[in-house]
Design an enzyme around this catalytic site. Structure first.
Site, PDB file in Angstrom:
ATOM      1  CE  LYS A  19      -2.582  -0.410   3.549  1.00 39.84           C
ATOM      2  NZ  LYS A  19      -3.361   0.215   4.623  1.00 39.84           N
ATOM      3  NE  ARG A  94      -7.565   1.835  11.607  1.00 42.01           N
ATOM      4  CZ  ARG A  94      -6.344   2.336  11.460  1.00 42.01           C
ATOM      5  NH1 ARG A  94      -6.106   3.232  10.526  1.00 42.01           N
ATOM      6  NH2 ARG A  94      -5.365   1.924  12.212  1.00 42.01           N
ATOM      7  NE  ARG A 133       8.673  -6.395   6.032  1.00 40.27           N
ATOM      8  CZ  ARG A 133       7.723  -5.473   6.023  1.00 40.27           C
ATOM      9  NH1 ARG A 133       7.416  -4.847   4.912  1.00 40.27           N
ATOM     10  NH2 ARG A 133       7.080  -5.186   7.125  1.00 40.27           N
ATOM     11  NE  ARG A 170       9.778  -4.140  11.001  1.00 34.89           N
ATOM     12  CZ  ARG A 170       9.341  -3.243  10.128  1.00 34.89           C
ATOM     13  NH1 ARG A 170      10.083  -2.208   9.816  1.00 34.89           N
ATOM     14  NH2 ARG A 170       8.176  -3.380   9.556  1.00 34.89           N
ATOM     15  NE  ARG A 181       1.632  -6.105  11.003  1.00 34.07           N
ATOM     16  CZ  ARG A 181       2.657  -5.971  10.164  1.00 34.07           C
ATOM     17  NH1 ARG A 181       3.674  -6.819  10.206  1.00 34.07           N
ATOM     18  NH2 ARG A 181       2.683  -4.988   9.288  1.00 34.07           N
TER      19      ARG A 181
HETATM   20  P1  AMP Z   1      -2.112   3.407  11.559  1.00 38.86           P
HETATM   21  O1  AMP Z   1      -0.826   4.155  11.356  1.00 38.86           O
HETATM   22  O2  AMP Z   1      -3.118   3.648  10.464  1.00 38.86           O
HETATM   23  O3  AMP Z   1      -1.906   1.941  11.833  1.00 38.86           O
HETATM   24  O4  AMP Z   1      -2.765   4.004  12.890  1.00 38.86           O
HETATM   25  C1  AMP Z   1      -2.120   3.962  14.125  1.00 38.86           C
HETATM   26  C2  AMP Z   1      -3.141   4.223  15.256  1.00 38.86           C
HETATM   27  O5  AMP Z   1      -3.739   5.515  15.069  1.00 38.86           O
HETATM   28  C3  AMP Z   1      -4.314   3.263  15.285  1.00 38.86           C
HETATM   29  O6  AMP Z   1      -4.029   2.098  16.027  1.00 38.86           O
HETATM   30  C4  AMP Z   1      -5.378   4.104  15.963  1.00 38.86           C
HETATM   31  O7  AMP Z   1      -5.181   4.173  17.353  1.00 38.86           O
HETATM   32  C5  AMP Z   1      -5.125   5.481  15.398  1.00 38.86           C
HETATM   33  N1  AMP Z   1      -5.900   5.723  14.168  1.00 38.86           N
HETATM   34  C6  AMP Z   1      -5.409   5.924  12.908  1.00 38.86           C
HETATM   35  N2  AMP Z   1      -6.407   6.145  12.032  1.00 38.86           N
HETATM   36  C7  AMP Z   1      -7.558   6.067  12.753  1.00 38.86           C
HETATM   37  C8  AMP Z   1      -8.927   6.182  12.414  1.00 38.86           C
HETATM   38  N3  AMP Z   1      -9.333   6.413  11.150  1.00 38.86           N
HETATM   39  N4  AMP Z   1      -9.837   6.043  13.412  1.00 38.86           N
HETATM   40  C9  AMP Z   1      -9.462   5.819  14.688  1.00 38.86           C
HETATM   41  N5  AMP Z   1      -8.192   5.683  15.075  1.00 38.86           N
HETATM   42  C10 AMP Z   1      -7.230   5.810  14.123  1.00 38.86           C
END
Ligand code: AMP
Length: 223
Positions: A19, A94, A133, A170, A181
């Site tokens: 992505k 999300r 990886r 990692r 995940r």
């Molecule tokens: P990410 O980098 O997208 O994995 O996001 C890291 C963390 O940010 C997530 O585990 C959430 O705690 C928060 N987060 C990111 N995007 C959202 C979203 N659209 N809604 C709620 N929490 C978010």
């Protein structure tokens, strides 16, 4: 007639789907910013803003940040001039509530072509990619024993091409963690996929091919 609609892209895919790479290609070709809600939140935490202080209460436990905070943050972001021709969302919406809020936003409901793009890869392939990886703890280079093989070995260990350090797996890329995940991905993505399908904006691209081929499929959808 010149098409003046904004291009609004929502990129979905499991870890290891590429992505990040596709987001960079899309940003360059279509001149739209890559908006990662996770990144904006982390940036606010680093700067100690009121949003960052509030968001940190949830993020440090691995919970989602409340929808109202996220939606205000996104609305604020799309008011910036670089979003005039569209935006690429990563990590947002999300959940179903955020999806509804997303389609209700004036930015999305007015003069926009919305495409949700799912880079589709079977779980076995994700496990195969990520478990191969290898990471250099010194200079942070990333290798893959299938696609980007390090040149040198010391016994059973692979060495970094750049700095010669011993490469490691990692924690994120250990098989048990990858399976977890993937579960999180399926649990969050499936309701979104159902929602975007209902809205008639979901496009699925085949992710088990080269990065260039994946990008060609995406360009066909967005052009
Ligand atoms: P990410 O980098 O997208 O994995 O996001 C890291 C963390 O940010 C997530 O585990 C959430 O705690 C928060 N987060 C990111 N995007 C959202 C979203 N659209 N809604 C709620 N929490 C978010």
């Amino acid at each position: 007639m010149i098409d003046t609609k904004k291009r609004i892209v929502v990129l979905l895919g499991p870890p290891g789907a590429g992505k990040g790479t596709q987001a960079a290609y899309i940003k360059e070709k279509f001149h739209i910013p890559h908006i990662s809600t996770g990144e904006i939140l982390r940036d606010n935490i680093d700067k100690g803003t009121p949003l960052g202080i509030e968001a940190h209460k949830f993020m440090h436990k691995g919970d989602l940040v409340p929808d109202d905070l996220i939606i205000e943050m996104v609305k604020d972001r799309v008011r910036q001039p670089d979003c005039a021709e569209g935006a690429l969302f990563d990590g947002f919406p999300r959940n179903e509530e955020q999806s509804e809020m997303f389609f209700d936003m004036e930015y999305v409901s007015t003069n926009a072509k919305v495409c949700a793009i799912l880079i589709d890869i079977p779980d076995e392939e994700v496990i195969n990619r990520l478990s191969n990886r290898r990471y250099c703890p010194s200079c942070k280079s990333i290798y893959n024993l299938i696609y980007k093989v390090p040149k040198n070995k010391d016994g059973d260990s692979y060495l970094c091409d750049n700095c010669g350090s011993e490469l490691v797996i990692r924690d994120d890329d250990k098989v048990e963690t990858i399976k977890n995940r993937l579960k999180v991905f399926h649990d969050t993505a499936e309701p979104l996929i159902a929602y975007f399908t209902k809205k008639n904006v979901l496009h699925i691209v085949d992710g088990i091919t080269s990065l260039e081929e994946v990008f060609k499929q995406i360009v066909n959808i967005l052009e």
